[in-house]
Design an enzyme around this catalytic site. Structure first.
Site, PDB file in Angstrom:
ATOM      1  N   ARG A 184     -70.734 -60.509 -14.156  1.00 15.64           N
ATOM      2  CA  ARG A 184     -69.759 -60.068 -14.620  1.00 15.64           C
ATOM      3  C   ARG A 184     -68.240 -60.244 -14.509  1.00 15.64           C
ATOM      4  O   ARG A 184     -67.898 -59.542 -15.093  1.00 15.64           O
ATOM      5  CB  ARG A 184     -69.873 -58.639 -13.982  1.00 15.64           C
ATOM      6  CG  ARG A 184     -71.506 -57.361 -14.239  1.00 15.64           C
ATOM      7  CD  ARG A 184     -71.745 -56.909 -13.203  1.00 15.64           C
ATOM      8  NE  ARG A 184     -71.105 -55.488 -13.162  1.00 15.64           N
ATOM      9  CZ  ARG A 184     -70.775 -54.394 -13.752  1.00 15.64           C
ATOM     10  NH1 ARG A 184     -72.277 -54.870 -14.619  1.00 15.64           N
ATOM     11  NH2 ARG A 184     -70.065 -53.762 -14.117  1.00 15.64           N
ATOM     12  N   GLU A 218     -66.177 -56.056  -9.574  1.00 18.85           N
ATOM     13  CA  GLU A 218     -65.862 -57.633  -9.266  1.00 18.85           C
ATOM     14  C   GLU A 218     -64.693 -58.869 -10.465  1.00 18.85           C
ATOM     15  O   GLU A 218     -64.611 -59.343  -9.763  1.00 18.85           O
ATOM     16  CB  GLU A 218     -67.575 -58.090 -10.547  1.00 18.85           C
ATOM     17  CG  GLU A 218     -68.804 -57.603  -9.462  1.00 18.85           C
ATOM     18  CD  GLU A 218     -68.726 -56.292 -10.313  1.00 18.85           C
ATOM     19  OE1 GLU A 218     -70.079 -55.833 -10.085  1.00 18.85           O
ATOM     20  OE2 GLU A 218     -68.533 -55.821 -10.998  1.00 18.85           O
ATOM     21  N   LYS A 223     -76.195 -36.896  -0.950  1.00 18.32           N
ATOM     22  CA  LYS A 223     -77.136 -38.324  -1.101  1.00 18.32           C
ATOM     23  C   LYS A 223     -78.218 -37.497  -0.189  1.00 18.32           C
ATOM     24  O   LYS A 223     -77.594 -37.523   0.374  1.00 18.32           O
ATOM     25  CB  LYS A 223     -76.047 -39.476  -0.531  1.00 18.32           C
ATOM     26  CG  LYS A 223     -75.396 -39.555  -2.021  1.00 18.32           C
ATOM     27  CD  LYS A 223     -74.859 -41.068  -1.122  1.00 18.32           C
ATOM     28  CE  LYS A 223     -73.606 -42.290  -2.818  1.00 18.32           C
ATOM     29  NZ  LYS A 223     -73.366 -43.445  -1.922  1.00 18.32           N
TER      30      LYS A 223
END
Length: 613
Positions: A391, A363, A278
Site C-alpha cells: 500500500r 502505511e 468491542k
C-alpha cells in the site's frame, strides 16, 4: 436453541420479524458467534461489537439490491450468518471453507471484496454514482471502523463524495469511545430528530426561502453548524459535505432501526456515527478486546488459556532484537502502522515509549515519516506486514530508495500466512522489492539468521529489507551476540551431485529434506539482492540442474534473479523455478497451502524428478 436465528436464511426472512423480536435475535446471534468462532478461530471481539448494527442494516435496507460495503471486513461474521451461510460457519477460515472476509464470489451479499482497510467509502461511492447513472433506485452504504479512518484514502473518498452529492451513507463504527447514559440519551434523541424527514424538509425549505437573501442564509447555516457542533463532533464531516448524525448507541436496536429507516429516505451524502463496544456480550472479550481480536480455538467457558512457551515466533525474534538494538543505538526509531501486537513491538513500546511511533492505519505516511527521520540522521525501523507494504509502494520508491535513505524494513508475514487468505499472503514482496534500485533484500531461513540479518540491515547505510514468515521458525539456537552476516553471500548447506537446490528463506528446511532422497546440493542463498553470483556460477558449473525455491510468486522473484545472473555471466544451465503459482492462493492452514503449491519436501522432490526425467 437459536429459536429465531434458525429461521433466518436470508435478510428477507429477517425483515419479516417484528421490531420487538430483534433484541432476542441479537442475543441468539451473539451466542452463536461465540460458539462458532471458539471452534474455528477468527476475529471475535470486532464481530461481537457489530451484531446489532448488522441486524439493523439488513432489517432496514433492501439487501442485496441496496449495497453494503464493509471496511476491512473482519467484522462481517454476523453478516455471513444472516445471508445464508450460517450452516457453513464451521468451515470459516478453513481449507476450502468460508473466507474470513467478504468475497464477491462467495455471496451476492458480499458486494465488494475487502480485507485491507479504508477502501469502503471509495467503493460505495462508485456504486452510488453507478446507480445514479443507470437510473436505479438503490442505496450504497459504507461501514467503516474508526481505525480505518486514520488512512488518507478514507478522507480522499469523503472529500470526493461530498462534492458529488451522491446518495451515499457512511457509517462510522466507533468502538473506542463510550457514551454516558445522559449524553447517550441526548444524542439518540438528536439523531432521530436530525435524520427525520421533518428536519430535512425544513432545512431545504429554509434554504429555498433564505436563498433570496444570501447574507441571511449564510447566517442561518453558521447558526445551525454552531448548534450541532456544540452537541456532537460532526463539524469535520459537515465540512466535507455530509449531513452528520450521531453519535448513537450502536447496541440500542430501537434507536438504530429508527435512525437507519430515516436515513434511507434521505438523498445526498449522509454520515452516521455509531458507538459500539468491542467484545460486547462476552466478558473476557470486553475486558481485553485486543487479545480477543483474532483468536484460535478456545473453550467459551474458560476463555483463552495461555499456551506454554515453545519455539519463538519470528515476531518475538524481531521484538527482542529491536529492544537490544535500541539499548545500543539511541538514534533507533521504531514505526508501525497500527500493528504493535502483530509485529511483536509491545515490549519496545513500553521500554522505549519516546522512540515508538504507531501512526495508525497509514502505511504511506509511515514510510515517508521514516524518510523524514532518516534525513535528520535518525535510524528508523519500519515494522510492516508484506501485504501492507504494498500500500506504500510509491513512498518506498520515491521517498526512500530514490534518495537512498537509511531505513530498515522488518517485513513480517511474508509468504503464505494461512487462514487470512489471499488478501494477507505475502506473495509479492521479493518481486516488487528487488526491481527497485538501492534496496538490499534478505531472506533468513531461521530465527538466528533473522536476528543477525536485522542487525546487518540496520548497520549498513541505505534502505534494507529483511522479510520473514509468520509463526515460528525451525527452532535453531539464537545467538545473543550481534555479529551480522556478510552482504550478498550465500552458503552451501549440503553437498550433493547433479542437482543444486537454491533456497531462499523459509523453504530451506523442505529443500534439505527433499535433497536427502535426491542426493542434491542445497544452498541457503540468504540474499535476493545483491544475489551471490559467485555461488551461482560455481553451482552452475558443477551441476547439471539448478532448482530455485522461494515462497514468493515465480514471476519476477528470486528465481528470476538467478536466471538474470546466469544471463549476465553467459552461462547455460537447465533451471527449474519453484514458487507460488500465477494465481491468488486461497485461505487454509499453512501446511495444506504449502503442499498445494508444491513447496513442501514431497512437492519439491516430485517437481525435480519430473524435471530431470
Amino acid at each position: 436453541m437459536y429459536e429465531l436465528l434458525k429461521t433466518i436464511n436470508r435478510p428477507s426472512d429477517l425483515r419479516k420479524l417484528e421490531r420487538k423480536q430483534l433484541p432476542q435475535l441479537a442475543e441468539e446471534l451473539r451466542e452463536f458467534l461465540i460458539d462458532s468462532v471458539s471452534k474455528t478461530g477468527g476475529h471475535l471481539s470486532s464481530n461481537l461489537g457489530t451484531v446489532e448494527l448488522t441486524i439493523g442494516l439488513h432489517y432496514i435496507f433492501d439487501t442485496p439490491n441496496d449495497r453494503l460495503v464493509w471496511d476491512v471486513g473482519h467484522q462481517t461474521y454476523s453478516h455471513k450468518i444472516l445471508t445464508g451461510r450460517r450452516e457453513r460457519m464451521d468451515t470459516l477460515r478453513q481449507y476450502h471453507g468460508l473466507a474470513g472476509f467478504p468475497r464477491r464470489e462467495e455471496s451476492e451479499f458480499d458486494t465488494f471484496g475487502t480485507a485491507h482497510s479504508s477502501t469502503s467509502i471509495s467503493a460505495a461511492l462508485g456504486m452510488a454514482v453507478a446507480a445514479r447513472a443507470l437510473g436505479e433506485d438503490r442505496r450504497a452504504v459504507a461501514i467503516i471502523g474508526d481505525g480505518a479512518m486514520t488512512a488518507g484514502m478514507a478522507f480522499e473518498a469523503l472529500n470526493n463524495a461530498g462534492a458529488m452529492d451522491a446518495n451515499l451513507l457512511v457509517i462510522l463504527n466507533d468502538n473506542d469511545m463510550s457514551i454516558s447514559e445522559n449524553v447517550g440519551a441526548l444524542n439518540n434523541y438528536l439523531a432521530r430528530l436530525l435524520s427525520g424527514r421533518f428536519y430535512s424538509a425544513a432545512r431545504r425549505a429554509s434554504e429555498k426561502v433564505l436563498g433570496k437573501v444570501p447574507p441571511v442564509l449564510e447566517l442561518a447555516r453558521r447558526a445551525e453548524e454552531h448548534m450541532k457542533g456544540m452537541v456532537m463532533p460532526g463539524t469535520l464531516f459537515e465540512e466535507f459535505g455530509f449531513n452528520y448524525i450521531g453519535p448513537i448507541d450502536g447496541h440500542d436496536l430501537d434507536v438504530l432501526v429508527a435512525t437507519l429507516a430515516n436515513l434511507r429516505k434521505l438523498d445526498g451524502p449522509q454520515f452516521l456515527h455509531v458507538v459500539t463496544r468491542k467484545g460486547k456480550g462476552y466478558q473476557p472479550a470486553e475486558d481485553d478486546a485486543i487479545l480477543y481480536h483474532g483468536v484460535g480455538k478456545f473453550a467459551p467457558a474458560e476463555g483463552i488459556v495461555s499456551k506454554t512457551a515453545g519455539k519463538p515466533a519470528y515476531t518475538q525474534v524481531f521484538g527482542d532484537w529491536l529492544c537490544d538494538m535500541a539499548a545500543r543505538e539511541e538514534r533507533l526509531m521504531a514505526i508501525t502502522p497500527a500493528m504493535r501486537e502483530g509485529s511483536g513491538m509491545v515490549r519496545f513500546s513500553q521500554e522505549y515509549a519516546d522512540r515508538y511511533f504507531d501512526v495508525g492505519i497509514a502505511e504511506q505516511h509511515a514510510l515517508t515519516f521514516a524518510a523524514g527521520l532518516a534525513t535528520e540522521g535518525m535510524k528508523p525501523v519500519v515494522a510492516i506486514y508484506s501485504t501492507f507494504l504494498q500500500r506504500a509502494y510509491d513512498q518506498l520508491i520515491h521517498d526512500i530508495c530514490l534518495q537512498n535513505l537509511d531505513v530498515t524494513f522488518a517485513i513480517d508475514r511474508s509468504g503464505l500466512v494461512g487462514a487470512d487468505g489471499p488478501t494477507h499472503h505475502g506473495s509479492f514482496d521479493l518481486s516488487y522489492l528487488r526491481c527497485v534500485p538501492n534496496v538490499v533484500v534478505m531472506t533468513p531461513a531461521d530465527e538466528n539468521e533473522c536476528r543477525q540479518m536485522l542487525f546487518t540491515a540496520f548497520e549498513m547505510p541505505g534502505p534494507a529489507a529483511v522479510r520473514y514468515p509468520r509463526g515460528a521458525g525451525p527452532g535453531v539456537d539464537i545467538e545473543q551476540e550481534l555479529t551480522g552476516v556478510e552482504v550478498g553471500r550465500g552458503e552451501v548447506m549440503r553437498e550433493g551431485r547433479r542437482i543444486a537446490i537454491l533456497a531462499f528463506g523459509a523453504p530451506l528446511a523442505a529443500a534439505l529434506e527433499a535433497a536427502e532422497e535426491l542426493d542434491a546440493t542445497v544452498a541457503n542463498m540468504r540474499f535476493v539482492k545483491p544475489i551471490d553470483e559467485n555461488l551461482i556460477r560455481a553451482l552452475s558449473q558443477s551441476h547439471e540442474y539448478l532448482v530455485t525455491v522461494e515462497e514468493n510468486v515465480i514471476s519476477g522473484g528470486a528465481g528470476s534473479a538467478v536466471l538474470e545472473a546466469l544471463g549476465r555471466m553467459d552461462l547455460q544451465s537447465r533451471v527449474l523455478q519453484l514458487g507460488l503459482p500465477d494465481r491468488f492462493v486461497d485461505h487454509g492452514d499453512p501446511a495444506s497451502l504449502i503442499a498445494e503449491c508444491g513447496l513442501d519436501a514431497a512437492g519439491i522432490g516430485r517437481s525435480i524428478r519430473k524435471f530431470i526425467s
